[in-house]
Scaffold this motif. Sequence first.
Motif, short mmCIF file in Angstrom:
data_model
loop_
_atom_site.label_atom_id
_atom_site.label_comp_id
_atom_site.label_asym_id
_atom_site.label_seq_id
_atom_site.Cartn_x
_atom_site.Cartn_y
_atom_site.Cartn_z
N LEU A 92 0.83 -1.21 0.00
CA LEU A 92 0.00 0.00 0.00
C LEU A 92 0.86 1.26 0.00
O LEU A 92 0.55 2.23 -0.71
N LEU A 93 1.94 1.24 0.77
CA LEU A 93 2.84 2.41 0.80
C LEU A 93 3.54 2.60 -0.54
O LEU A 93 3.70 3.73 -1.01
N ALA A 94 3.97 1.52 -1.14
CA ALA A 94 4.64 1.62 -2.44
C ALA A 94 3.68 2.19 -3.48
O ALA A 94 4.06 3.06 -4.28
N ILE A 95 2.44 1.72 -3.48
CA ILE A 95 1.44 2.24 -4.42
C ILE A 95 1.19 3.72 -4.16
O ILE A 95 1.14 4.53 -5.10
N ALA A 96 1.05 4.09 -2.89
CA ALA A 96 0.83 5.51 -2.56
C ALA A 96 2.03 6.35 -2.99
O ALA A 96 1.86 7.45 -3.51
N LYS B 261 4.02 13.35 -6.01
CA LYS B 261 4.84 14.18 -6.89
C LYS B 261 5.97 14.80 -6.08
O LYS B 261 5.77 15.25 -4.97
N GLN B 262 7.16 14.80 -6.65
CA GLN B 262 8.29 15.44 -5.99
C GLN B 262 8.27 16.93 -6.31
O GLN B 262 7.80 17.34 -7.36
N TYR B 263 8.85 17.68 -5.43
CA TYR B 263 8.85 19.14 -5.62
C TYR B 263 9.91 19.57 -6.60
O TYR B 263 10.92 19.06 -6.77
#
Length: 128
Positions: free
Chosen positions: A117-121, A126-128
């Motif tokens: 679940l964490l990998a999917i999230a 998006k990175q800044y």
Amino acid sequence: MPVFFVCAGLLGLLAVALAVNVGLMRGRKRINLGDGGDAEMQAAVRAHGNLVEFAPLTLLMIYMASDFYGFGLVAALSVVLLVARLLHAGGMLGLIPKGRLLGTLGSAATLGTASILLAIAGLGLKQY
């Protein structure tokens, strides 16, 4: 999120109970360090050690997943982890037949689910 905190607190108390069990057994068997080759002592030490090795990482993963997934999923993972760790400890100490197996499966499933679940999230961030 209260279910998560209750389960985390109960897992902490389980760690204390297992540590006290090891200490009392050391005194009763006069084993100051290690397990002295005693099977019962080995099981008690590993029941405590396995909980301390497994529960913190799994709790951390569940907690981090709570930022992305609903209360129900976090509560379910928390309860499954608590029950699994109780089964595992009871099985290691010879109190619950097949408890070790069921606890291992439940613990691994919980850690694996939270990790996926964490990998999917993370893939959706998006990175800044």
